[in-house]
Design a protein around this motif. Structure first.
Motif, short mmCIF file in Angstrom:
data_model
loop_
_atom_site.label_atom_id
_atom_site.label_comp_id
_atom_site.label_asym_id
_atom_site.label_seq_id
_atom_site.Cartn_x
_atom_site.Cartn_y
_atom_site.Cartn_z
N PHE A 1 -20.99 -3.99 -8.30
CA PHE A 1 -21.20 -5.38 -7.87
C PHE A 1 -22.64 -5.81 -8.12
O PHE A 1 -22.89 -6.94 -8.57
CB PHE A 1 -20.84 -5.51 -6.39
N SER B 1 -9.80 -0.07 -4.58
CA SER B 1 -9.53 0.15 -6.00
C SER B 1 -10.17 1.44 -6.48
O SER B 1 -9.66 2.08 -7.41
CB SER B 1 -10.05 -1.04 -6.82
N PRO C 1 -18.55 0.80 -5.67
CA PRO C 1 -18.42 -0.67 -5.77
C PRO C 1 -19.73 -1.42 -5.60
O PRO C 1 -19.91 -2.48 -6.19
CB PRO C 1 -17.43 -1.00 -4.64
N LEU D 1 -17.37 -3.20 -15.79
CA LEU D 1 -16.24 -2.67 -15.05
C LEU D 1 -15.70 -1.39 -15.70
O LEU D 1 -15.30 -0.45 -15.00
CB LEU D 1 -15.13 -3.73 -14.97
N HIS E 1 -10.17 -5.00 -1.78
CA HIS E 1 -9.75 -4.62 -3.13
C HIS E 1 -10.85 -3.83 -3.84
O HIS E 1 -10.56 -2.84 -4.53
CB HIS E 1 -9.39 -5.87 -3.93
N CYS E 2 -12.10 -4.25 -3.70
CA CYS E 2 -13.20 -3.56 -4.36
C CYS E 2 -13.31 -2.11 -3.89
O CYS E 2 -13.53 -1.19 -4.70
CB CYS E 2 -14.52 -4.29 -4.11
#
Length: 657
Positions: A342, A588, A338, A400, A584-585
């Motif tokens: 990000f 996931s 992540p 993504l 969530h990041c």
């Protein structure tokens, strides 16, 4: 480039066997070329805006007459006060900085180039005159001399609005910005139209500014809790489901109890000696506590009912979670995935916003109806905005999708490597290498499909917001239905895309073939998809709830000490939203690993039977899981139909194997 194929090719595809990691070839090359051409177009937009002088106007700023601050300017034909030498005037000063025009994205105020920003509030024109004499910074129009500030009848129009707020230059952008929050509150008033009492909004923003240290600390806490939960998942995956379940029960009960306790305590507290301003803040906090406590109670009841219904399927998830935990042990760099995604998104968004600002100041100088200079783009180039917006969606989805392909490639390599000692030194980097060398076209195509669905949904959402209160009930219902259908379609395509990337990582096939193969596998295992993914996603959702509840509870306890002089409704909402985003990041990634493992497991059980030459690739834990499911189904079949129906999705795969 299309997804349609002939019947013969479809038949050949159905007979083709999966050969994990054996062949590797480039996929969807035309889509990669199309994506590269699109990115070149994005670069052209940035280059055009810089070449037309927009970069200098954005960074250095310009006044209302077209002069760039901090340099000597050329005369613009027909433009008064243009062509001035502003070498020593490096900052842009607005006569009325709080007069905002959100529709046209600009400040409705005359802008001047000045040599210094007023660091202290100037209450009268005499103060403005004194500031000009001491600092040499003229805050009134160029046509007015400092000696005329207090004597001219035009001073009220040509000089800044009084009182002049204290301001400081924005780093790198040379604009004098007010340091007081009142302008920001007015800006929020224009954005938040549902707030009827502006004083409430002022208190909310004041609460955010007062509690900014606590907000930053709580955001950091949510990041730490997410990292800790990821570590816990790696080492105690067998008991993780039960730990998360118990902690969520305790957390939801504790949070609800604390909220009702604070509400009762504050309601009983005496208010006779409280000053009116503090009394209003106390009433706002009391009302917020009642809303929070009621919502938490409803949420807790619904959560208990869902957990009661799904209690029998919890055991089915433990084995798959255990294997996913082993994946993170062998591939520790997955935890940091992540961060890289990000970081890439932030870099692209910074570039996109910078180019957007360039576009806002590009074009040719024209005189508006008030006699001031504006820069506008004419001809076909004025539609560059739309191209730029499409680029934001497509490239963001591309980044993504690259994360999904990278995770899928690493997990596929782990699953289909029989001897884990023969794994690449860094499977993540090997997956990135395969992505760059072979599968960028597949990622570009998958992200473009999501973009095609997302753009109409965003257009409909924009129309719905613009027509709010103007359309009839039928039109409103149709718009909301279309938005909801497009949202559901986008979620379904996202899930199918992720499995298509997994199929590409396994067999190195193009996007359409991979999507079709993955869809067939998922349909054949529909019951297992419902049994494993639903329970697994729900457990990860409980993990997100745990992080949000923990961060929110810490926020309630910390912000409770400031309830006498600040409203902490908005700070708590900001903290909880950030905590959910962070959780969530991180989780996931775990969800992706579980989904990839499931597809690999389904392919493994379909094309292998354990015989010589067709040995299973699956982990021993999954083998035990299959055997236990078959045994449990036999016992449940003797004991009751309901229990057998609960276990049938998992045992059916074992029988077919």
């Amino acid at each position: 480039m299309g997804c349609c194929s002939s019947a013969s090719s479809a038949a050949q595809s159905s007979k083709r066997e999966w050969k994990p990691l054996e062949d590797r070839s480039c996929t969807d090359i035309p889509w990669l070329l199309l994506f590269v051409l699109f990115c070149i177009g994005m670069g052209f937009i940035c280059g055009f805006s810089v070449a037309t002088g927009a970069a200098a106007r954005l960074v250095s700023g310009y006044d209302s007459y077209g002069n760039i601050c901090g340099q000597r300017n050329a005369k613009l034909e027909g433009m008064p006060n243009s062509g001035m030498d502003h070498t020593h005037r490096k900052y842009v000063f607005f006569l009325d900085p709080c007069n905002l025009d959100l529709i046209n994205r600009k400040i409705k105020s005359v802008a001047l180039c000045v040599s210094a920003c007023p660091r202290q509030e100037l209450k009268t024109l005499s103060d403005v005159q004194k500031f000009a004499e001491i600092n040499g910074s003229l805050l009134c129009s160029y046509n007015l001399k400092p000696s005329e500030y207090t004597t001219s009848s035009k001073a009220s129009v040509l000089c800044p609005k009084l009182p002049v707020p204290a301001s400081a230059p924005i780093p790198f952008f040379h604009r004098c910005a007010p340091v007081n929050i009142s302008c920001y509150a007015k800006f929020a008033e224009a954005l938040i139209t549902f707030v009827s009492d502006n004083s409430v909004l002022h208190r909310l923003i004041s609460g955010v500014m007062t509690s900014k240290e606590i907000i930053l600390g709580l955001c950091l806490l949510s990041l730490v809790l997410s990292m800790i939960l990821m570590v816990i998942i790696r080492y105690i995956s067998r008991v993780l489901v039960w730990i998360v379940t118990i902690l969520v029960i305790l957390g939801s009960l504790g949070g609800t109890g604390v909220l009702w306790w604070l509400y009762a305590k504050q309601r009983r507290s005496p208010k006779e000696t409280v000053i009116p301003e503090q009394l209003q803040i106390a009433e706002d906090n009391l009302r917020a506590l009642l809303i929070y406590a009621s919502a938490a109670t409803v949420f807790t009841v619904i959560l208990f009912l869902i957990m009661l219904v799904m209690r029998k399927r919890v055991a089915l998830t433990i084995a798959l979670f255990h294997v996913a935990g082993k994946v993170f042990i062998h591939l520790p760099l997955l935890v940091f995935q992540p961060f890289w995604t990000f970081f890439a998104l932030v870099l692209f968004w910074a570039y996109w916003i910078m180019t957007l600002l360039f576009l806002g100041t590009t074009g040719s100088a024209v005189q508006n109806d008030k006699g001031f200079v504006e820069f506008r783009v004419s001809g076909p180039l004025q539609y560059m905005w739309w191209y730029h917006v499409v680029g934001l969606i497509w490239i963001s989805e591309f980044i993504l999708a690259c994360q999904q392909m990278t995770v899928a490639g690493a997990v596929v390599t782990y699953y289909f490597t029989r001897d884990k000692r023969n794994l690449p030194f860094t499977p993540i980097l090997a997956s990135v290498s395969h992505l760059i060398r072979y599968h960028l076209g597949t990622v570009a195509k998958g992200s473009f499909i999501i973009t095609l669905v997302k753009i109409p949904r965003m257009i409909l959402m924009y129309l719905h917001s613009q027509l709010k209160g103007k359309e009839n009930a039928c039109a409103r219902c149709v718009l909301k239905s279309c938005i909801c259908c497009l949202w559901c379609l986008e979620k379904c395509l996202n899930y199918l895309n992720q499995n298509a990337y997994t199929a590409t990582a396994i067999n190195s096939t193009n996007f359409c073939t991979s999507a079709k193969d993955a869809f067939v596998i998922l349909v054949e295992n529909a019951l297992r998809v419902a049994a494993i993914n639903t329970v697994g996603d729900f457990m990860l959702f409980l993990g997100k709830v745990l992080i949000v509840c923990s961060t929110g509870l810490a926020g309630i306890m910390l912000l409770n000490y400031q309830q006498d002089y600040t409203v902490w409704v908005l700070p708590l909402v900001i903290v909880c939203l950030f905590a959910f985003l962070v959780a969530h990041c991180f989780l996931s990634i775990y969800e992706m690993v579980v989904d990839v493992l499931f597809l690999c497991f389904a392919i493994d059980t379909k094309y292998n039977d354990g015989s010589p030459g067709r040995e299973f690739y699956m982990d021993k834990v999954l083998m035990e899981f299959v055997e236990n499911s078959r045994r449990a189904m036999k016992e449940a079949g003797k004991g009751g139909v309901a229990d057998a129906r609960e276990l049938k999705p998992m045992a059916s795969g074992a029988s077919s194997a």
